[in-house]
Design a protein around this motif. Structure first.
Motif, PDB file in Angstrom:
ATOM      1  N   GLY A   1       0.766  -1.050  -0.007  1.00 55.78           N
ATOM      2  CA  GLY A   1      -0.013   0.011  -0.081  1.00 55.78           C
ATOM      3  C   GLY A   1       0.652   1.189   0.142  1.00 55.78           C
ATOM      4  O   GLY A   1       0.542   2.261  -0.415  1.00 55.78           O
ATOM      5  N   GLY A   2       1.921   1.105   0.521  1.00 57.66           N
ATOM      6  CA  GLY A   2       2.990   2.303   0.561  1.00 57.66           C
ATOM      7  C   GLY A   2       3.130   2.902  -0.954  1.00 57.66           C
ATOM      8  O   GLY A   2       3.273   4.139  -0.910  1.00 57.66           O
ATOM      9  N   LEU A   3       2.986   2.196  -1.984  1.00 63.74           N
ATOM     10  CA  LEU A   3       3.477   2.433  -3.424  1.00 63.74           C
ATOM     11  C   LEU A   3       2.275   3.559  -3.796  1.00 63.74           C
ATOM     12  O   LEU A   3       2.376   4.444  -4.609  1.00 63.74           O
ATOM     13  CB  LEU A   3       3.238   1.138  -4.301  1.00 63.74           C
ATOM     14  N   LEU A   4       0.738   3.208  -3.161  1.00 63.33           N
ATOM     15  CA  LEU A   4      -0.364   3.944  -3.393  1.00 63.33           C
ATOM     16  C   LEU A   4       0.068   5.430  -3.015  1.00 63.33           C
ATOM     17  O   LEU A   4      -0.816   6.515  -3.588  1.00 63.33           O
ATOM     18  CB  LEU A   4      -1.555   3.623  -2.739  1.00 63.33           C
ATOM     19  N   LEU A   5       0.929   5.483  -2.077  1.00 68.85           N
ATOM     20  CA  LEU A   5       1.300   7.025  -1.565  1.00 68.85           C
ATOM     21  C   LEU A   5       1.908   8.003  -2.887  1.00 68.85           C
ATOM     22  O   LEU A   5       1.756   9.282  -2.600  1.00 68.85           O
ATOM     23  CB  LEU A   5       2.119   6.962  -0.534  1.00 68.85           C
ATOM     24  N   LEU A   6       2.440   7.253  -3.742  1.00 65.60           N
ATOM     25  CA  LEU A   6       3.164   7.983  -4.666  1.00 65.60           C
ATOM     26  C   LEU A   6       1.993   8.879  -5.592  1.00 65.60           C
ATOM     27  O   LEU A   6       2.016  10.192  -6.095  1.00 65.60           O
ATOM     28  CB  LEU A   6       3.647   7.277  -5.778  1.00 65.60           C
ATOM     29  N   ARG A   7       0.745   8.399  -5.463  1.00 66.36           N
ATOM     30  CA  ARG A   7      -0.480   9.074  -6.174  1.00 66.36           C
ATOM     31  C   ARG A   7      -1.473   9.625  -5.241  1.00 66.36           C
ATOM     32  O   ARG A   7      -1.985  10.514  -5.530  1.00 66.36           O
ATOM     33  CB  ARG A   7      -1.130   8.105  -7.037  1.00 66.36           C
TER      34      ARG A   7
ATOM     35  N   HIS B   1      10.358  10.756  -4.330  1.00 58.77           N
ATOM     36  CA  HIS B   1       9.469  11.323  -5.329  1.00 58.77           C
ATOM     37  C   HIS B   1       9.056  12.566  -4.912  1.00 58.77           C
ATOM     38  O   HIS B   1       8.815  13.499  -5.997  1.00 58.77           O
ATOM     39  CB  HIS B   1       8.479  10.153  -5.596  1.00 58.77           C
ATOM     40  N   ARG B   2       8.252  12.747  -3.905  1.00 59.22           N
ATOM     41  CA  ARG B   2       7.937  14.148  -3.274  1.00 59.22           C
ATOM     42  C   ARG B   2       8.750  15.188  -3.413  1.00 59.22           C
ATOM     43  O   ARG B   2       8.477  16.202  -3.517  1.00 59.22           O
ATOM     44  CB  ARG B   2       7.342  13.835  -2.089  1.00 59.22           C
ATOM     45  N   ARG B   3      10.070  14.906  -2.980  1.00 50.52           N
ATOM     46  CA  ARG B   3      11.079  15.903  -2.847  1.00 50.52           C
ATOM     47  C   ARG B   3      11.333  16.332  -4.423  1.00 50.52           C
ATOM     48  O   ARG B   3      11.770  17.541  -4.811  1.00 50.52           O
ATOM     49  CB  ARG B   3      12.393  15.616  -2.291  1.00 50.52           C
ATOM     50  N   GLY B   4      11.408  15.385  -5.108  1.00 45.61           N
ATOM     51  CA  GLY B   4      11.638  15.638  -6.568  1.00 45.61           C
ATOM     52  C   GLY B   4      10.680  16.300  -7.186  1.00 45.61           C
ATOM     53  O   GLY B   4      10.956  17.313  -8.247  1.00 45.61           O
ATOM     54  N   ARG B   5       9.479  16.318  -6.815  1.00 44.86           N
ATOM     55  CA  ARG B   5       8.263  17.101  -7.409  1.00 44.86           C
ATOM     56  C   ARG B   5       8.187  18.638  -7.028  1.00 44.86           C
ATOM     57  O   ARG B   5       7.798  19.465  -7.554  1.00 44.86           O
ATOM     58  CB  ARG B   5       6.892  16.455  -7.265  1.00 44.86           C
TER      59      ARG B   5
END
Length: 122
Positions: free
Chosen positions: A23-29, A116-120
């Motif tokens: 479920g942690g992968l869903l955090l990307l979206r 990912h969040r830092r990159g955005r």
């Protein structure tokens, strides 16, 4: 009718296990799922390490018995997952390893989400 309800509980249980694991992968979206995933993850690790039975297991068994089917005595992981992954009974040591794998997989996923969040933002 009871067989259908037992099967629905089984599907819910399986979905919960998959959510705790991946479920942690869903955090990307959907980053706000963090508030749902962390408790699911902690619960999954605690169930493995404390050798608890998830409440969904007796609920499923209850409906299986009402439907006239046999219930299973072990937990969800032992009854379904271990038959697929492990031919013998799930030992306490293996449960500790499963809990550690659950924590490690999700630590890696959370690091990925943070990067990912830092990159955005940059």
């Amino acid at each position: 009718m009871y067989t259908l309800v037992a099967d629905l509980v089984l599907l819910l249980h399986g979905a919960f296990v998959l959510f705790a694991l991946f479920g942690g992968l869903l955090l990307l979206r959907w980053p706000r799922l963090l508030w749902w995933h962390v408790p699911a993850l902690v619960w999954g690790i605690m169930v493995q390490w404390a050798n608890w039975i998830c409440p969904l297991t007796p609920l499923e068994n209850h409906f299986r018995l009402l439907a006239g089917h046999a219930a299973y005595e072990a937990g969800f992981v032992e009854h379904y997952v271990s038959k697929i992954l492990y031919p013998e009974n799930l030992t306490l040591e293996l449960r500790y390893l499963l809990g550690l794998a659950l924590a490690a997989i999700n630590a890696a996923v959370y690091l990925l989400v943070i990067r990912h969040r830092r990159g955005r933002r940059a």
